[in-house]
Scaffold this active site. Sequence first.
Site, PDB file in Angstrom:
ATOM      1  N   GLU A 281      -0.557   6.902  -2.632  1.00  0.00           N
ATOM      2  CA  GLU A 281      -0.671   8.359  -2.532  1.00  0.00           C
ATOM      3  C   GLU A 281       0.666   8.998  -2.158  1.00  0.00           C
ATOM      4  O   GLU A 281       0.746  10.200  -1.926  1.00  0.00           O
ATOM      5  CB  GLU A 281      -1.745   8.726  -1.506  1.00  0.00           C
ATOM      6  CG  GLU A 281      -3.135   8.883  -2.099  1.00  0.00           C
ATOM      7  CD  GLU A 281      -3.649   7.653  -2.817  1.00  0.00           C
ATOM      8  OE1 GLU A 281      -3.686   6.578  -2.198  1.00  0.00           O
ATOM      9  OE2 GLU A 281      -3.986   7.755  -4.003  1.00  0.00           O
TER      10      GLU A 281
ATOM     11  N   SER B 120       0.858  -1.188   0.000  1.00  0.00           N
ATOM     12  CA  SER B 120       0.000   0.000   0.000  1.00  0.00           C
ATOM     13  C   SER B 120       0.891   1.234   0.000  1.00  0.00           C
ATOM     14  O   SER B 120       2.059   1.158   0.378  1.00  0.00           O
ATOM     15  CB  SER B 120      -0.887   0.010   1.248  1.00  0.00           C
ATOM     16  OG  SER B 120      -1.644  -1.180   1.336  1.00  0.00           O
ATOM     17  N   GLY B 121       0.320   2.364  -0.420  1.00  0.00           N
ATOM     18  CA  GLY B 121       1.082   3.616  -0.368  1.00  0.00           C
ATOM     19  C   GLY B 121       1.019   4.433  -1.658  1.00  0.00           C
ATOM     20  O   GLY B 121       1.877   5.284  -1.895  1.00  0.00           O
TER      21      GLY B 121
ATOM     22  N   TRP C  65      -2.578  -2.637  -3.382  1.00  0.00           N
ATOM     23  CA  TRP C  65      -2.970  -2.563  -1.962  1.00  0.00           C
ATOM     24  C   TRP C  65      -4.160  -3.424  -1.574  1.00  0.00           C
ATOM     25  O   TRP C  65      -4.492  -3.492  -0.400  1.00  0.00           O
ATOM     26  CB  TRP C  65      -3.171  -1.114  -1.540  1.00  0.00           C
ATOM     27  CG  TRP C  65      -4.218  -0.325  -2.266  1.00  0.00           C
ATOM     28  CD1 TRP C  65      -4.014   0.546  -3.298  1.00  0.00           C
ATOM     29  CD2 TRP C  65      -5.630  -0.280  -2.005  1.00  0.00           C
ATOM     30  NE1 TRP C  65      -5.199   1.116  -3.686  1.00  0.00           N
ATOM     31  CE2 TRP C  65      -6.204   0.621  -2.920  1.00  0.00           C
ATOM     32  CE3 TRP C  65      -6.465  -0.929  -1.090  1.00  0.00           C
ATOM     33  CZ2 TRP C  65      -7.580   0.895  -2.947  1.00  0.00           C
ATOM     34  CZ3 TRP C  65      -7.828  -0.664  -1.117  1.00  0.00           C
ATOM     35  CH2 TRP C  65      -8.373   0.241  -2.039  1.00  0.00           C
TER      36      TRP C  65
ATOM     37  N   ASP D 219      -7.802   9.229  -9.781  1.00  0.00           N
ATOM     38  CA  ASP D 219      -7.531   8.278  -8.689  1.00  0.00           C
ATOM     39  C   ASP D 219      -8.374   7.011  -8.848  1.00  0.00           C
ATOM     40  O   ASP D 219      -8.887   6.479  -7.880  1.00  0.00           O
ATOM     41  CB  ASP D 219      -7.774   8.916  -7.310  1.00  0.00           C
ATOM     42  CG  ASP D 219      -7.281   8.028  -6.177  1.00  0.00           C
ATOM     43  OD1 ASP D 219      -6.264   7.325  -6.361  1.00  0.00           O
ATOM     44  OD2 ASP D 219      -7.927   8.000  -5.112  1.00  0.00           O
TER      45      ASP D 219
ATOM     46  N   TRP E 140     -19.529  -0.137   2.061  1.00  0.00           N
ATOM     47  CA  TRP E 140     -18.076  -0.235   2.208  1.00  0.00           C
ATOM     48  C   TRP E 140     -17.660  -1.626   2.726  1.00  0.00           C
ATOM     49  O   TRP E 140     -16.511  -1.871   3.034  1.00  0.00           O
ATOM     50  CB  TRP E 140     -17.564   0.878   3.138  1.00  0.00           C
ATOM     51  CG  TRP E 140     -16.175   1.322   2.823  1.00  0.00           C
ATOM     52  CD1 TRP E 140     -15.031   0.985   3.495  1.00  0.00           C
ATOM     53  CD2 TRP E 140     -15.759   2.164   1.740  1.00  0.00           C
ATOM     54  NE1 TRP E 140     -13.935   1.571   2.898  1.00  0.00           N
ATOM     55  CE2 TRP E 140     -14.364   2.303   1.824  1.00  0.00           C
ATOM     56  CE3 TRP E 140     -16.446   2.810   0.693  1.00  0.00           C
ATOM     57  CZ2 TRP E 140     -13.625   3.065   0.907  1.00  0.00           C
ATOM     58  CZ3 TRP E 140     -15.715   3.569  -0.207  1.00  0.00           C
ATOM     59  CH2 TRP E 140     -14.325   3.693  -0.099  1.00  0.00           C
TER      60      TRP E 140
ATOM     61  N   ASN F   4      -3.638   3.822  -8.546  1.00  0.00           N
ATOM     62  CA  ASN F   4      -3.428   5.017  -9.364  1.00  0.00           C
ATOM     63  C   ASN F   4      -1.946   5.259  -9.636  1.00  0.00           C
ATOM     64  O   ASN F   4      -1.101   4.961  -8.794  1.00  0.00           O
ATOM     65  CB  ASN F   4      -4.004   6.243  -8.660  1.00  0.00           C
ATOM     66  CG  ASN F   4      -3.317   6.511  -7.322  1.00  0.00           C
ATOM     67  OD1 ASN F   4      -3.577   5.830  -6.341  1.00  0.00           O
ATOM     68  ND2 ASN F   4      -2.414   7.487  -7.278  1.00  0.00           N
TER      69      ASN F   4
ATOM     70  N   ASP G 282      -7.900   3.850  -8.897  1.00  0.00           N
ATOM     71  CA  ASP G 282      -7.113   2.655  -8.588  1.00  0.00           C
ATOM     72  C   ASP G 282      -7.792   1.427  -9.216  1.00  0.00           C
ATOM     73  O   ASP G 282      -8.982   1.203  -8.989  1.00  0.00           O
ATOM     74  CB  ASP G 282      -7.053   2.432  -7.074  1.00  0.00           C
ATOM     75  CG  ASP G 282      -6.255   3.514  -6.354  1.00  0.00           C
ATOM     76  OD1 ASP G 282      -6.515   4.687  -6.601  1.00  0.00           O
ATOM     77  OD2 ASP G 282      -5.382   3.145  -5.559  1.00  0.00           O
TER      78      ASP G 282
ATOM     79  N   ARG H   8     -13.061   0.542 -10.012  1.00  0.00           N
ATOM     80  CA  ARG H   8     -13.355   1.817  -9.350  1.00  0.00           C
ATOM     81  C   ARG H   8     -13.847   2.866 -10.365  1.00  0.00           C
ATOM     82  O   ARG H   8     -14.586   3.784 -10.013  1.00  0.00           O
ATOM     83  CB  ARG H   8     -12.058   2.287  -8.674  1.00  0.00           C
ATOM     84  CG  ARG H   8     -12.205   3.441  -7.763  1.00  0.00           C
ATOM     85  CD  ARG H   8     -11.262   3.244  -6.601  1.00  0.00           C
ATOM     86  NE  ARG H   8     -10.646   4.487  -6.188  1.00  0.00           N
ATOM     87  CZ  ARG H   8      -9.769   4.588  -5.187  1.00  0.00           C
ATOM     88  NH1 ARG H   8      -9.405   3.503  -4.534  1.00  0.00           N
ATOM     89  NH2 ARG H   8      -9.255   5.755  -4.856  1.00  0.00           N
TER      90      ARG H   8
HETATM   91 CA    CA Z   1      -5.388   5.897  -4.817  1.00  0.00          CA
END
Ligand code: CA
Length: 572
Positions: free
Chosen positions: A189, A186-187, A248, A308, A479, A266, A310, A331
Amino acid sequence: MKQKLFGLLMVAAAAHVSAQVTDAMIAKDDTNSVLSWGMGTQGQRYSSLDAVNTKTVKNLAPIWSMSFGGEKQRGQESQPLVYKGKMFVTASYSRIFAIDVKTGEKLWKYEHRLPEGIMPCCDVVNRGAALYDNLVIFGTLDAQLVALDQNTGKVVWKEKVDDYAAGYSMSAAPLIAEGLLLTGVSGGEFGVVGRVEARDPKTGKMVWSRPVVEGHMGYLNGKENGISGTTNATWPGETWKTGGAATWLGGTYDAKTGLAYFGTGNPGPWNSHVRKGDNLYSASTVAIDVKTGKIVWHYQGTPNDSWDFDGVNEFITFDMDGKRMGGKADRNGYFYVIDATTGKLQNAFPFVNGITWAKGIDLATGRPNFVPENRPGDPAAAGGDGKKGTSVFASPGFLGGKNQMPMAYSPKNKMFYVPTNEWGMDIWNEPISYKKGGAFLGAGFTIRPLYEDHIGSLRAYDPKTGKMAWEVKNNAPLWGGVLTTGGDLVFWGTPEGYLKAADAKTGKVLWQFQTGSGIVAPPITWTQDGEQYVSVVSGWGGAVPLWGGEVAKKVNLLEQGGSVWTFKLPRK
Ligand code: CA
């Protein structure tokens, strides 16, 4: 006496051996346990169990609830695993618990010691663990993997995956395939480099690593194993060095194709004007041969992504017209049906209303028909000096037509059950440069609801025709994830706190139960001593309250929590 003692030792040894989770057990995926995230490595989230069905579900009742306790609440996105009467469930802040499934009694817990300065973008969540041999293995918010003994909760091995101070973290459940532990990072951004890694699950030792940003070198058994793609083919200048594409949400695996399917996030930064080109393999599904660690095919949903979008969503393999296909609700608002062996696009249709960034997907080329005026404007064209580019209204908003909540596929009804959200955003670009550990966006945004009566909607789709069979709308954004069963039921949770069960054929809600906090996690089912059990984690949080703009105001009445609930039918 000696003989008797030896006999007892042999029994004890045999019991220990039979208690170990094997590849064959993970591949077989029987209904007496839940051995992987996705309820099977294909990620279908389908169980053939039918004791709880459209007629009996009205009697489904809670048998226990266990609190994760402490002051550490926040989003609980975890899918529990179940094996030999024990439940293994992760919780916020990199915690994991073992629970007796019949009584709800806590057997042990492990709280990972987190350093100051971890940088999870979207709450302190964890989505689950993996089981292998006598181990339960999970990723932590400071980008480590931890393997614990299933019986004692003692740490057996620990491996650092990457530098949390550079924005790396781990939130997905690891995947076991062909004796390998497959993980992402993950990460996205923070300008990290997305990749998939394979390790020996017994030791944590690296077997192969495959970057999913074009230009980076892969490794196999410590040796170079070829660059992913061609350096600078789809990324200008140095941009590929901080290209994002974080893996992620983890992956799925299909033994029939021998391929692991990982979605990629993204590209970095969000401002697309500084990285003209497709930016492979961001916002894509990447199919990797687990034996060689090489990319066999990729399909990119959003080339040169600017919203964004992803592309991390789960790629669920299934059979259609005698062929192995994969379904993915992206998404970006489109549902893709892709040949799981070759990566060729078979079908694509919108699963939410009002998509602005593209007018459909060209089935011949596999590319979206972009609407150029709906891409946020170039800040450089606005005259530079820190000026913003033109703001546009975009739908879906960056939280997506679907986000981390996994859908389910019923091979019985040949339908996908997709947790969707309808919302838009104002988005604009700003100048940005990379700084280690700093947010790497170059964009500003405000997310907004599109409709008065709902954001969320659980929808049943036929992957062949793209037709929606039914929907159940929800006021707050969905969610959690979905489970479907041979009892013709679809289970899902809502941020308002309900675990619901609907008739899989009609969408009629037949049962619901209030869990006391919002549900942002996928339910599971299995049998224990011949009885069917259903479990779900409850605890409101995740990306929506942190990033949701006007939507966050709409949901800030929801209370946090942290518990796991278990249900079954009363004994006759
Ligand atoms: Ca993102």
